[in-house]
Scaffold this motif. Structure first.
Motif, mmCIF file in Angstrom:
data_model
loop_
_atom_site.group_PDB
_atom_site.id
_atom_site.type_symbol
_atom_site.label_atom_id
_atom_site.label_comp_id
_atom_site.label_asym_id
_atom_site.label_seq_id
_atom_site.Cartn_x
_atom_site.Cartn_y
_atom_site.Cartn_z
ATOM 1 N N GLY A 139 -0.953 -2.579 -13.223
ATOM 2 C CA GLY A 139 -1.808 -3.467 -12.436
ATOM 3 C C GLY A 139 -1.772 -3.145 -10.961
ATOM 4 O O GLY A 139 -2.794 -3.195 -10.275
ATOM 5 N N ALA A 140 -0.582 -2.782 -10.470
ATOM 6 C CA ALA A 140 -0.460 -2.449 -9.047
ATOM 7 C C ALA A 140 -1.260 -1.198 -8.716
ATOM 8 O O ALA A 140 -1.833 -1.084 -7.634
ATOM 9 N N CYS A 141 -1.298 -0.256 -9.659
ATOM 10 C CA CYS A 141 -2.102 0.961 -9.446
ATOM 11 C C CYS A 141 -3.578 0.671 -9.634
ATOM 12 O O CYS A 141 -4.396 1.550 -9.423
ATOM 13 N N ARG A 142 -3.888 -0.481 -10.110
ATOM 14 C CA ARG A 142 -5.257 -0.871 -10.411
ATOM 15 C C ARG A 142 -5.871 -0.024 -11.522
ATOM 16 O O ARG A 142 -7.069 0.191 -11.544
ATOM 17 N N LEU A 143 -5.007 0.440 -12.415
ATOM 18 C CA LEU A 143 -5.578 0.969 -13.647
ATOM 19 C C LEU A 143 -5.994 -0.213 -14.502
ATOM 20 O O LEU A 143 -6.944 -0.142 -15.274
#
Lengths: 863, 506
Positions: free
Chosen positions: A829-833
């Motif tokens: 989620g932090a990588c916005r995958l």
């Protein structure tokens, strides 16, 4: 201070009325010419009469910098508007910075130039006249006369300015100006004879404004004190709004300066100088009686300056006593003597004198006066005699008049004023100028009243321009110790040229747009009208660059006298913290005032709606227009409304990204004012991009032709953004530099460019997924499985977890705990995958993919 | 690792010890015990612990770079050009959390400074900023770590070194452009120009700064490096004013600036406004943890082995041999493999090694595979399941009841009354060992579960709604419950049976 503000309000109403009967009238045009105009202040019941040939101050753009002009004609036109025709004089501040160098000498603030610039409107509304002043013609070599009082009101003219260069006043003009001085004296006399109001004015005024007189006397008390600069500035404004000559309020400062500058000056010497000044002035005329008397009084105050301050004060106050009259007599006697000695001295000293002496000292005077005899045909001696006679006369006059004034201070001020109003052109003026006994610097100081100065107006050379307020402090990034290295190799050179910041000699591929904008602005400039143009185009298509280029060319043309001069103001919506700050920035550019947004809006509206006679056309570039949007759209409304005003002389070039911005975000009334002059910058085609790159790389063989073409095609297909194109090329040079193993020079080839393009345009997701850990990949697979099962592109972690466990079983891996799953989920989620909800929902957190399922599949399948 | 020379950096780990004290406790105790027995060995052990601690906690400044040589070179060249040629640039360093973005940048800056110092002594005169206070950085970092999402306004490091001014901004600290601008002004030490006067307004501040930057030019001004940490948070500032202006300066002939953004978001470019995006140079340096397991083992070895300068050579030799053995050990490799599969992030490796390393005492001077296994177990425990271990039987029963409800109603929310009924059914039909608690007692137990956040209400409880009928969700998966029951001490068998099947009483 507050009292004065009250005054301002009280006196804000001024009535302009004609003085005397119409001289002649033109039936056809239905105009009536007059010989003078009366300015009556309603609240204070003061009157000032200004007549043809008088020198006047006219309201300028900036309240602190009224224009100087000579009144040539007064008439009332058919519409019963009071009009005035003037001959302009321009101040140093009005002359473009780069031209000032042509002067090659220091200019005092009191010096003005006979304005021969064409294109200024000489027909002004009579209501813009503030008051009358003095303008004295001087020969080029002549020193400034010494004036200790009333510096505000006296200007000198030595040269004329025709927009290109400075010229010595032609004998014709010179004599005309002299003539005006002379004539003025006569008129004053006659007017005095006809209407006693001239003389009565001071009395009237005093009765009218009790408050003011109080202030005034205070001022006199403060003669020797220093005054606070803020009060000075407020004074300046007050005067401006009042439009009432209020000259001596400023004198205290001048005097103070004077004392500081020449503390050693002796009284006797000063007298000598004064007399010399007098001699000089009086040499060719008979002084009118009344005004000279008043002036003489002022002279006394100046004489007193050299002596301890207490005495002049008392002297001032007890002016009507016979004792002072005696004193004067004594002075005048000294005056009679001094000239001779001085002249003698000068003839000896003449050679030794320095050319430049900006400290006002006696030497300066001596020099000047020693030169004057050469210039003027008349002999000193006769002049001196005349003067002495004159002084005697004046004193007798004065004694008669003294009864008129109860308070000396107010009297002296008003008489001074009167003098300003009525007889600026008499030879007395010179005496007066000699009274202003101060250095150019100090006089400048007194003229500079407000901290808010226009940046364009640079002070005179030698004037220390210290920041008045911390706000004006100009910060600077420290210099680097080591000089920046110049490019050593071809690639470095190419990189430097390819940097977006590098300004190319020409803007290729925007010739048409350039011409259109240029023509638009040029035509408006020539017509002296206003207008708007809306320029749109996606980022990186050269909008701002083209506009800047246009402005540069126009400025060049204006400098070459092909176009009328104009001011250029630029604001950028992105560089404003708030749309309303636009007003503040524009006003600061135009007048140098720093005020709040609301006040700035008012001032600007006034500026653009009232006819500014000498105002230059303003070219305003509004970049990133869409950011000036507010709910009520008043910023945009005002911006586009001003050019439609009759007198605005405002040309607006509005730049934004979207073509249909006016239709989309603007209200009808705003869009309508913006008009239909639109221009749209199309994204660059690949050929244009290629041309841009190759024009920058002219003479540097760093790129393969094909490589440039590849970049251009790629960028043109994506966005047509020239910045992108240049950035890719720049990156390619770096890659090329990395890649070359030995020191052999290499040029950028296809491979390098391809790599650069890949670096910039490849989607990071696929790479990110491929480099993710095994469980992260399984998690993504589990998401896909869940999506497929549910048919919805959203799932909770719990659902995914079940799939995850199953997948792990298939892979033969130990299935991780729920905590680990949560960690994986939040990492992705932090990588916005993934797009995830707030984590506090734990297992019920909903998860979505931030990229298409196909991309995920593609990324996962490879392995 | 070699001992640090700077006193400030020596202080830093000391201040850092506080948050990490928990895992260190056993060793600290044993260390004290051992002082009597063998001073020399104790000395070595404490040295080892110090080194490892510095390595694992202090990873940003001193960590080594693994698998990012190319990125390192790219960034180094970029910054070198800025300093040497005065070329303006902008770049983003993008990589998942813990991939070494800050480490990379710090390394590059450190090397750049050293390089300059070696090559050009003249530049050192330009050192007009105070030397970077390491502990300050650490403080900032710590706060960052402690309060993700928290809003701190703490002075960040002033990294003014010889040639380059280096405003360091973090999206977590500079929460809006106004604060960011103030911070930039402070770090550029321009505020002295304005005297002690505080800036009147945001607008003035912006104008002031832009003016300052506009004045410079490529060849004569000192290049400025802007580091924007948590770059993605700056994107959310109003109008992206700060980013627009920074990028605009980097694309125009003004003071040379280089803007480096650090972010973990892969979609960062999509967040930029189109004008901002156009001005950004599109240099992206990706850090991907793109190493395989073999390299991972190597990293493991490198992180654990002692440096050559270690005072006690024989001990270092022994320690390093042990590390070598460990890396070849099957169980250790399994542990590492598991972690590697879980995440490639080096920070979790550090955490694992930290846990394992804390087992090192004088009695137990060398790491063993068991230590690592234990650490791995600790590292990967399920926290929610751990909580379940500490619940009372009644609470467990309630959770089981909820689990059954979830199964029956397919994850639909439930309320206390439903749970109570389910529990009553169990008590009446099946339970022999369970005491039939009164409803208020059960309610109390339920509320305890609520406090532990094992159960979560769907919406905030309103004043009027009765607590019994508030809709709830269970935050545990059935597998978690079953696992927890397996290890639950003295669990009554009927409860276990009931947990296995809701229909077991039939």
């Amino acid at each position: 201070f507050s009292l004065r503000i009250m005054n301002t309000r009280q006196q804000s109403k001024l009535i302009y009325s004609w003085y005397g009967k119409p001289l002649n009238s033109d039936r056809k045009l239905r105009t009536f010419q007059y010989k003078g105009i009366l300015i009556t202040s309603e609240s204070t019941k003061t009157e000032a009469c200004i007549q043809l040939g008088d020198f006047i101050l006219v309201e300028g753009v900036n309240a602190d910098q009224p224009y100087v002009a000579q009144l040539m004609d007064l008439y009332e036109n058919g519409a019963q508007d009071k009009r005035a025709v003037v001959q302009w004089f321009c101040r140093l501040e009005e002359i473009p910075q780069n031209k000032r160098k042509l002067l090659k000498r220091e200019i005092s603030a009191q010096e003005v130039f006979f304005d021969q610039v064409l294109g200024y409107d000489t027909d002004i509304a009579a209501e813009t006249i503030i008051k009358s002043i003095m303008v004295l013609p001087l020969h080029l070599g002549e020193e400034l006369p010494i004036i200790t009082l009333n510096k505000e009101q006296t200007f000198y003219v030595r040269q004329s300015w025709d927009g290109k260069c400075f010229k010595v006043l032609s004998p014709d003009t010179f004599s005309k100006l002299k003539e005006a001085n002379k004539k003025r004296g006569v008129i004053t006399n006659s007017s005095k004879a006809f209407i006693p109001s001239d003389i009565l004015t001071p009395v009237k005024r005093e009765m009218g404004s009790v408050v003011r007189s109080a202030t005034k006397s205070k001022n006199h008390d403060m003669e020797i004190e220093s005054k606070h600069s803020t009060s000075k500035s407020s004074l300046a404004r007050e005067r401006h709004s009042q439009r009432v000559a209020n000259s001596d309020i400023k004198t205290p400062t001048a005097r103070k300066k004077l004392e500081l500058n020449s503390p050693t000056r002796s009284k006797g010497r000063l007298l000598g100088c004064e007399v010399l000044g007098l001699l000089d002035d009086d040499c060719d005329s008979i002084a009118p009686l009344e005004p000279s008397a008043t002036k003489r009084k002022v002279k006394f105050t100046s004489e007193i300056l050299g002596s301890p301050p207490k005495i002049p004060c008392s002297n001032d106050k007890s002016r009507s006593t016979p004792e002072t009259a005696e004193e004067r007599q004594r002075f005048s006697e000294t005056m009679q003597f001094s000239p001779y000695t001085k002249v003698r001295d000068f003839s000896e000293k003449d050679k030794n004198l320095h050319e430049k002496d900006d400290n006002i000292s006696l030497v300066g005077y001596q020099k000047r006066s020693s030169q004057i005899p050469v210039l003027t045909p008349r002999s000193r001696r006769t002049c001196a005699q005349k003067t002495s006679a004159l002084i005697a006369e004046q004193i007798s006059m004065l004694d008669q008049e003294d009864f008129q004034s109860d308070s000396d201070s107010s009297y002296s001020s008003s008489s001074e004023e009167e003098e300003d109003d009525d007889m600026p052109c008499t030879p007395e003026k010179k005496t007066k100028s000699s009274r202003i006994f101060s250095t150019p610097k100090s006089s400048r100081k007194s003229a500079v009243h407000t901290p808010a100065k226009t940046p364009k107006k640079t002070p005179l050379q030698g004037t220390p321009r210290t920041p008045r307020t911390p706000r004006n402090a100009t910060p600077e990034i420290p210099r680097r110790i080591q000089a920046a290295q110049e490019p050593a190799s071809v690639l470095e050179e190419a990189r430097l040229r390819l940097h977006v910041s590098a300004i190319p000699e020409s803007l290729p591929c925007r010739e048409e747009e350039f011409q259109d904008i240029y023509n638009f602005v040029e035509s408006k400039l020539i017509d002296g009208t206003g207008g708007c143009m809306y320029i749109s185009g996606v980022p990186g298509t050269g909008k701002t660059a083209t506009v800047h280029e246009v402005i540069r060319c126009l400025q060049q043309a204006a400098e070459d006298e092909e176009l009328p001069p104009f001011q250029f103001v630029e604001i950028n919506g992105m560089k404003l913290t708030d749309p309303h700050q636009a007003y503040v920035q524009i006003l600061e550019f135009l007048t140098g005032q720093k005020v709040t947004a609301a006040h700035a809006a008012v001032l600007l509206a006034k500026l653009f709606s009232t006819p500014g006679p000498k105002r230059k056309t303003t070219v305003l570039v509004v970049d990133e227009l869409d950011l000036l949007w507010t709910r009520k759209q008043n910023v945009m409304y005002n911006l586009f409304d001003w050019p439609t005003q009759k007198h605005s002389k405002l040309i607006i070039l509005a730049i934004a990204n979207t073509m249909d911005l006016p239709e989309r975000i603007m209200m009808n009334r705003v869009a309508s004012r913006l008009g239909l002059t639109r221009m749209s910058f199309q994204p660059y085609t690949y050929k244009q991009l290629q041309q841009i790159v190759s024009s920058r790389l002219k003479g540097v063989k760093a790129f393969e032709e094909d490589a440039v073409q590849l970049v251009s095609r790629k960028v043109a297909a994506l966005s047509g953004d020239a910045r992108r194109c240049l950035d890719i090329c720049r990156r390619a040079t770096e890659i090329c530099e990395f890649a070359r193993q030995n020191r052999t020079p290499e040029i950028v080839r296809m491979a390098h460019v391809t790599e650069a393009i890949d670096e910039m345009f490849s989607s990071p997701y696929v790479n990110a997924i491929r480099n993710a850990s095994l469980h992260e990949q399984i998690f993504l697979k589990a998401i896909l499985a869940e999506f497929r099962r549910a048919g919805v592109e959203e799932a909770t972690v719990q659902q995914i977890y079940h799939h995850f466990v199953a997948l792990c079983r298939v892979e033969g891996l130990q299935s991780p705990t729920v905590s680990e799953i949560m960690a994986i989920c939040s990492r992705l989620g932090a990588c916005r995958l993934l797009l995830v909800e707030a984590t506090n929902k734990y297992l019920h957190m909903r998860v979505r993919l931030n990229l298409s399922q196909d991309d995920v599949l593609y990324a996962l399948r490879e392995e | 690792m070699r001992p640090t020379t700077r006193p400030s950096s020596a202080r830093a780990p000391a201040s850092l010890r506080e948050p990490r004290i928990q895992p260190m406790k056993p060793s600290a105790v044993s260390k004290r015990k051992l002082k009597e027995s063998s001073a020399e060995s104790a000395e070595s052990i404490s040295q080892v612990q110090k080194i490892l601690r510095e390595r694992f906690c202090h990873h940003c400044a001193a960590g080594k770079l693994f698998g990012m040589e190319q990125q390192y070179r790219h960034l180094l060249e970029l910054l070198k050009r800025t300093t040497v040629h005065g070329e303006s640039n902008s770049a983003l360093i993008i990589g998942p959390r813990g991939s070494g973005k800050t480490t990379l940048l710090n390394h590059v800056l450190k090397d750049l400074r050293e390089m300059k110092q070696v090559r050009e002594n003249l530049l050192e005169v330009h050192l007009n900023g105070k030397a970077p206070v390491q502990s300050d950085v650490q403080k900032g970092k710590k706060l960052c770590k402690a309060g993700k999402g928290g809003k701190f306004l703490v002075g960040e490091k002033d990294n003014c070194q010889l040639f380059m001014r280096n405003p360091f901004l973090s999206g977590l600290l500079q929460t809006n452009d106004k604060v960011a601008l103030k911070e930039i002004t402070r770090q550029l030490q321009l505020e002295n120009v304005v005297g002690d006067k505080v800036f009147g307004s945001f607008a003035e501040n912006l104008a002031f700064l832009l003016e300052a930057l506009r004045k410079g030019d490529r060849t004569s001004s000192c290049p400025i490096l802007f580091v924007l940490d948590e770059f993605d948070l700056f994107v959310h500032h109003k109008n992206q004013t700060l980013l627009y202006n920074l990028f605009d300066i980097s694309q125009s002939a003004q003071t040379p600036v280089t803007v480096i953004g650090l972010t973990c978001r892969q979609d960062i470019l999509e967040l930029l406004e189109k004008r901002v995006k156009s001005r950004f140079s599109h240099r992206q340096i990706y850090l991907m943890n793109s190493f395989d397991f073999k390299q991972y083992i190597k990293i493991f070895k490198k992180q654990l082995s002692l440096p050559d300068e270690f005072p006690d050579e024989s001990f270092a030799q022994k320690w390093n041999n042990n590390v070598q053995h460990l890396s070849e050990d099957k169980t250790v490799q399994d542990v590492l493999q598991k972690l590697f599969h879980h995440t490639k992030d080096l920070r979790s490796l550090h955490l694992l090694l930290m846990l394992a390393g804390s087992a090192v005492t004088v009695h137990h001077p060398l790491l063993t595979a068991a230590d690592l296994q234990e650490a791995s177990r600790q590292h990967s425990t399920d926290c929610k399941a751990n909580i379940v271990h500490g619940l009372s039987v009644l609470e467990i029963c309630l959770i089981i009841a909820m689990k059954h409800l979830n199964e029956v109603y397919d994850g639909e929310p439930f309320n206390f009354q439903m749970v109570y009924n389910e529990f009553q059914k169990f008590i009446q039909r099946k339970a022999h060992s369970m005491y039939n608690f009164e409803k208020p007692v059960v309610m109390k137990a339920f509320e305890h579960l609520l406090q532990l956040e094992l159960v979560q209400p769907l919406e905030r409880p309103s004043v009027r709604a009765q607590r019994e009928y508030l809709l709830m969700k269970l935050l545990l998966d059935s597998s978690q419950i079953m696992e927890a029951l397996q290890v639950y001490p003295n669990c009554p068998t009927d409860v276990k049976q009931w947990a296995a099947s809701s229909l077991s009483w039939l």
